[in-house]
Design an enzyme around this catalytic site. Sequence first.
Site, mmCIF file in Angstrom:
data_model
loop_
_atom_site.group_PDB
_atom_site.id
_atom_site.type_symbol
_atom_site.label_atom_id
_atom_site.label_comp_id
_atom_site.label_asym_id
_atom_site.label_seq_id
_atom_site.Cartn_x
_atom_site.Cartn_y
_atom_site.Cartn_z
ATOM 1 N N GLY A 156 31.061 67.515 101.458
ATOM 2 C CA GLY A 156 30.513 66.707 100.370
ATOM 3 C C GLY A 156 30.989 67.220 99.024
ATOM 4 N N GLY A 180 29.711 66.019 95.857
ATOM 5 C CA GLY A 180 28.854 65.619 94.754
ATOM 6 C C GLY A 180 28.546 66.865 93.941
ATOM 7 N N GLY A 181 27.435 66.808 93.223
ATOM 8 C CA GLY A 181 27.086 67.931 92.362
ATOM 9 C C GLY A 181 26.931 69.237 93.125
ATOM 10 N N GLY A 199 27.967 70.125 96.161
ATOM 11 C CA GLY A 199 29.193 70.544 96.830
ATOM 12 C C GLY A 199 30.194 71.130 95.846
ATOM 13 C CG PHE A 230 12.529 63.077 82.507
ATOM 14 C CD1 PHE A 230 13.493 62.673 81.613
ATOM 15 C CD2 PHE A 230 12.576 62.598 83.806
ATOM 16 C CE1 PHE A 230 14.501 61.800 82.011
ATOM 17 C CE2 PHE A 230 13.579 61.731 84.204
ATOM 18 C CZ PHE A 230 14.544 61.328 83.316
ATOM 19 C CD GLN A 281 11.027 60.772 93.226
ATOM 20 O OE1 GLN A 281 12.139 60.909 92.755
ATOM 21 N NE2 GLN A 281 10.025 61.571 92.935
ATOM 22 C CG HIS A 340 12.964 56.045 89.952
ATOM 23 N ND1 HIS A 340 12.622 55.194 88.924
ATOM 24 C CD2 HIS A 340 13.439 57.164 89.370
ATOM 25 C CE1 HIS A 340 12.896 55.794 87.769
ATOM 26 N NE2 HIS A 340 13.388 56.990 88.013
ATOM 27 C CG LEU A 396 17.719 55.278 88.365
ATOM 28 C CD1 LEU A 396 16.315 55.441 88.908
ATOM 29 C CD2 LEU A 396 18.503 56.580 88.525
ATOM 30 C CD GLU A 449 10.385 60.071 85.395
ATOM 31 O OE1 GLU A 449 10.499 59.673 86.556
ATOM 32 O OE2 GLU A 449 10.061 61.220 85.082
ATOM 33 N NE ARG A 508 11.456 60.100 88.787
ATOM 34 C CZ ARG A 508 12.722 60.499 88.866
ATOM 35 N NH1 ARG A 508 13.274 60.758 90.032
ATOM 36 N NH2 ARG A 508 13.442 60.623 87.776
ATOM 37 C CG HIS A 514 15.328 57.680 93.135
ATOM 38 N ND1 HIS A 514 16.520 57.165 92.708
ATOM 39 C CD2 HIS A 514 15.084 58.765 92.356
ATOM 40 C CE1 HIS A 514 16.985 57.915 91.711
ATOM 41 N NE2 HIS A 514 16.144 58.898 91.482
ATOM 42 C CD GLU A 537 18.854 62.539 98.038
ATOM 43 O OE1 GLU A 537 19.699 62.350 97.139
ATOM 44 O OE2 GLU A 537 18.142 61.644 98.515
ATOM 45 N NE ARG A 585 14.571 64.310 93.064
ATOM 46 C CZ ARG A 585 14.849 63.592 91.972
ATOM 47 N NH1 ARG A 585 14.627 64.076 90.773
ATOM 48 N NH2 ARG A 585 15.328 62.374 92.086
#
Lengths: 258, 584
Positions: B12, B14-15, B17, B116, B240, B242, B252, B255, B286, B353, B383, B394
């Site tokens: 992976g 993404g962030g 990885g 937030f 979750q 959202h 999305l 928030e 949430r 979400h 995740e 979360r």
Amino acid sequence: MATPTLDKADTAGAPEPGFADSPYITVTFRIRRFNPEISEEATWEDFQLEIDPKERVLDGLHKIKWEVDGSLTFRRSCAHGICGSDAMRINGKNRLACKTLIKDINPSKPITIEAIKGLTVQKDLVVDMEPFFQAYRDVMPFLITKGNEPTRERLQSPEDRERFDDTTKCILCAACTSSCPVFWNDGQYFGPAAIVNAHRFIFDSRDEAGEQRLEILNDKDGVWRCRTTFNCTDACPRGIEVTKAIQEVKRALITRRF
Amino acid sequence: MKIHKYDTVIVGAGGAGMRAAIESTKRSRTAVLTKLYPTRSHTGAAQGGMAAALANVEEDNWEWHTFDTIKGGDYLVDQDAAEILAKEAIDAVLDLEKMGLPFGRTPAGEIDQRRFGGHSRNHGEAPVRRACYSGDRTGHMILQTLYQNCIKEGVEFFNEFYVLDQLLVEEDGVKKSAGVVAYELATGEIHVFQSKSVIYASGGTGKFFKVTSNAHTLTGDGQAACYRRGLPLEDMEFFQFHPTGIWRMGILLTEGARGEGGILRNKDGERFMEKYAPVMKDLASRDVVSRSIYTEIREGRGCGPEGDHVYLDLTHLPPEQLDAKLPDITEFARTYLGIEPYTDPIPIQPTAHYAMGGIPTNVQGEVLSDNTTVVPGLYAAGEVACVSVHGANRLGTNSLLDINVFGKRAGIAAAEYAHTADYIELPENPAAQVQAQVENLLSATGTERVAVIRKELQETMDANVMVFRTEQTIKTAVEKIGELRERYRNVSVQDKGKRFNTDLLEAIELGNLLDLAEVMAVSALARKESRGGHYREDYPNRDDVNFMRHTMAYREVADGGKDSIRLDYKPVVQTRYQPMERKY
Ligand code: SF4
Ligand code: FES
């Protein structure tokens, strides 16, 4: 009682029988197909579909893939214009399929869909992205600083931050580069997307490698090849003023001020 | 079949990885296998911010952040992990800034912060400005910045490689990771990656819901690969929803829109969150806001002819503020709904979400094969994993934080482990299972279609295990999923080729979604209480006596090959925070 469900949210379904004012219309997608496993020739293929015109072109492609022809091949992920997977030529213009609503592109005529130009087609709407990413990597798209790192954040005024805001929005979709006639004729040209990303660092007040990046873009395949046709700006799904960014890089090359 | 050898393999890009890859590439020979090009990951869809108690704009400290995270997670959070998350948040943000991330700035030039949901001053007194952001595209900027730094570090990527199997080998009675098996999209070739460590960072499972903010590609591939090999999945019942997805589409809307002053209203124009959360109002956590929205809808105060949504009202905010702080989401409203947010409220509904549950790990990112035993060489972060910093719900901005803190930790730990460990010998025919799976699907002639089964799955999940659940609805879902898993055996694909066969991969992804949906529903059925994102109308209260514990779901295979789910439980790590009633 369960969570209320929203049957009307159905995106892939057929029109409900007996619905007097059905929102669905009949559209023709005319898709440029290519699969070298089957034939070396690319061909146009028409698909008729019943679809709500408020849906995305991507929804239409899914409908074909999921209900008619599973071999239709395209890239996609986020479906709302932020991952950059699904740039394609729709009615002759580069767009993201997930950000183009069918109603906005004259569905009364067949909608033509083909792969973006200037990159090798691998199958249907999928192209080889490697040359595009290579040009991106060539401009050194990362912050370069000298000296010791500060313990806290580097300071940057809101005005300095604003200076390069526009070019940070790039999602590397290649819509700009593959709409550029210079790039079509000569794949060696860096192309607008790489210049946009060089701009993002050249005009970042924290970066200290502006001169190096400018030299890279001063190359014969660099920024001077741009003929300001504005195709890139029109194509950019993020609304980035691509041509303006290229002009600013050209000016910085002349004045050496940025 | 090709065999590759690396110290560390990351699944992976993404962030989590890429954050791991930056660390592990510096320390060990690393390969990143990703089914998408790196910048396509759904980290890029995160909008509002990343929490860290920098205290740049008002008084704050990481202990308050720890408390908010634990309370937000309805006390199912492992408190040692939450403390690490909040403490290391500060460096995680500063690391990103030094890597070049263009954060929003204060007039003094420091990183700016915004409010937030669920983040408060001094244990719930009032909202606090803790989220560091970059417009409403913070996730996009994190993803770009991490990819840029991967280029700088020379990280080796295998793009469009789908990891389909986790190789586990038993040595001296201990399960160890020997590597992974991957399918190359461009050619259809199968590759075995032998490695000393493997890090899963392959993201969530949201595509088993219909109305979801998740990308088409979020199909739980990493969770499924581990689960099928007998590793447990933790807290899968906690998902979750959202509060503010675009009506019907689920896209999305951050928030941060409420952080900037946006207000939720029902059909009478009432600011209904004042009733449900008098202090935090629209910025309650949430799960609370999503339930409040559905309560309004069920009691007949929803908007539109069907009364099936509410409004996110931004019309009182100056257009300049919307342009500067929320440019992307206002454009989504224009593009997809034809609505001008300067003047018109935006129709929204809760959208599936984020998976709080996943592959269980300890705070070093090491994967667990039961409540305490580590699988040597196997790691997970983001995740896909469950550390558990999110517990039952979360907090917004804690996922971008999670991927950075635990991505970094897993990257370092995996690379260091690779230095000390030897390769584990590959099992005989390491690719056998994947080969069989691919060949079976390609030669199948059954009449079931992937898209039909997926649609039925998504519909049953939305109807039965979403914001409100009961024994009845969950049982309906379990039954339906069982039926769909049966029918899945009869599925066939139309594309029989080797080249870019996304038809085949969608079929494989559906298999993953079906298995994980079943785990979610079975776990939810057994949890006879309401906590965080898991709300049981037949058990509306939290039950700390019986359920202050993590669910651990195992796949068991009987002799005939029939599989079933066995549930076990794991204690929650508590340090200094005693469970209290959760009010906002
Ligand atoms: S500048 Fe615009 S069109 Fe070009 S790659 Fe970036 S987002 Fe796409
Ligand atoms: S699918 Fe992500 S940009 Fe279109």
